[in-house]
Design a protein around this motif. Sequence first.
Motif, short mmCIF file in Angstrom:
data_model
loop_
_atom_site.label_atom_id
_atom_site.label_comp_id
_atom_site.label_asym_id
_atom_site.label_seq_id
_atom_site.Cartn_x
_atom_site.Cartn_y
_atom_site.Cartn_z
N ASN A 39 0.82 -1.21 0.00
CA ASN A 39 0.00 0.00 0.00
C ASN A 39 0.87 1.27 0.00
O ASN A 39 2.06 1.22 0.30
N LYS A 40 0.24 2.37 -0.35
CA LYS A 40 0.86 3.70 -0.38
C LYS A 40 1.97 3.79 -1.42
O LYS A 40 2.98 4.48 -1.22
N VAL A 41 1.78 3.10 -2.54
CA VAL A 41 2.80 3.15 -3.59
C VAL A 41 2.86 4.53 -4.24
O VAL A 41 3.82 4.87 -4.92
N ASP A 42 1.84 5.37 -4.00
CA ASP A 42 1.85 6.72 -4.54
C ASP A 42 2.94 7.58 -3.93
O ASP A 42 3.37 8.58 -4.53
N VAL A 43 3.43 7.21 -2.74
CA VAL A 43 4.49 8.00 -2.09
C VAL A 43 5.85 7.32 -2.23
O VAL A 43 6.82 7.76 -1.60
N ALA A 44 5.93 6.28 -3.04
CA ALA A 44 7.19 5.54 -3.19
C ALA A 44 8.38 6.43 -3.57
O ALA A 44 9.50 6.19 -3.09
N ALA B 51 -0.96 -14.07 -4.27
CA ALA B 51 -1.19 -12.96 -5.21
C ALA B 51 -0.61 -11.68 -4.62
O ALA B 51 -0.68 -11.45 -3.41
N ARG B 52 -0.04 -10.84 -5.49
CA ARG B 52 0.56 -9.58 -5.04
C ARG B 52 -0.06 -8.41 -5.79
O ARG B 52 -0.30 -8.49 -6.99
N PHE B 53 -0.29 -7.34 -5.03
CA PHE B 53 -0.88 -6.16 -5.62
C PHE B 53 -0.17 -4.92 -5.07
O PHE B 53 0.09 -4.83 -3.87
N GLU B 54 0.14 -4.01 -5.95
CA GLU B 54 0.69 -2.70 -5.56
C GLU B 54 -0.44 -1.70 -5.64
O GLU B 54 -1.01 -1.47 -6.72
N VAL B 55 -0.80 -1.10 -4.50
CA VAL B 55 -2.00 -0.29 -4.45
C VAL B 55 -1.75 1.03 -3.72
O VAL B 55 -0.79 1.17 -2.95
N SER B 56 -2.63 1.96 -3.99
CA SER B 56 -2.80 3.14 -3.16
C SER B 56 -4.28 3.18 -2.79
O SER B 56 -5.11 3.58 -3.61
N ALA B 57 -4.60 2.71 -1.59
CA ALA B 57 -6.00 2.64 -1.20
C ALA B 57 -6.66 4.01 -1.18
O ALA B 57 -7.84 4.15 -1.52
N ARG B 58 -5.90 5.02 -0.84
CA ARG B 58 -6.46 6.38 -0.75
C ARG B 58 -6.74 6.96 -2.13
O ARG B 58 -7.74 7.65 -2.34
#
Length: 225
Positions: free
Chosen positions: A170-175, A197-204
């Motif tokens: 999570n929070k990949v938007d701030v990577a 399973a793997r997922f790169e996400v930004s929940a916000r």
Amino acid sequence: MATTIGIEQPVLSRNDRMAAELRGRFAKAGTFVVNVLSSPGSGKTTTILATNERLRAAGLSCAVIEGDIASDVDALACKQAGMPAIQINTGGLCHLEGNMIAQAVDALDAGVGLDSIDVIFIENVGNLVCPVDFDLGENLSVMILSVPEGDDKPLKYPGIFQHTGALLLNKVDVAPAFDFDMPGYNRVLDNLNPTAARFEVSARHGQGMDEWCSWLIERIEAARA
């Protein structure tokens, strides 16, 4: 001569029996249960709320069981989003156990009816160690790691990453603001849990959430079949 009595096995055995009863109850009601694991601050509640939006749009009704040491902040946030929510305050215990879930399910059943709930999210206590040992009767365990926590967490806490059926970063938007070694992180997961399973996400902000929810809906439909 001193005698040592181990208490861990009896505790876990009792919990396993309770988990088996819960699993049968969920199956009878047609309710899919997701145990959400992470450390504090990873974005569990935000991810659950964003997932609920997409599942509700797909015609699925969701509820949440919130586990915290104290407070009902997260449960209130879920209720405001239209989700039936039951708060469990553990009073210092670092994980949820089957007997706690059974009481929460009784409350949901009395309130809205278990058979009217398609999906229950169990938001476990924020902890990367203790929750792994306690089966809660779930269909799926999900581990959420956030980018600010660092790419070394699978090395430091391998058990929880090995335990889960899905891994959300999570929070990949701030990577860009953090020195997160994505290739190194994935190499470690390749060794620890190559089938999850793997997922790169930004929940916000929504990045990757459609892919995650599509995969989850497939699992729910498979369980029904």
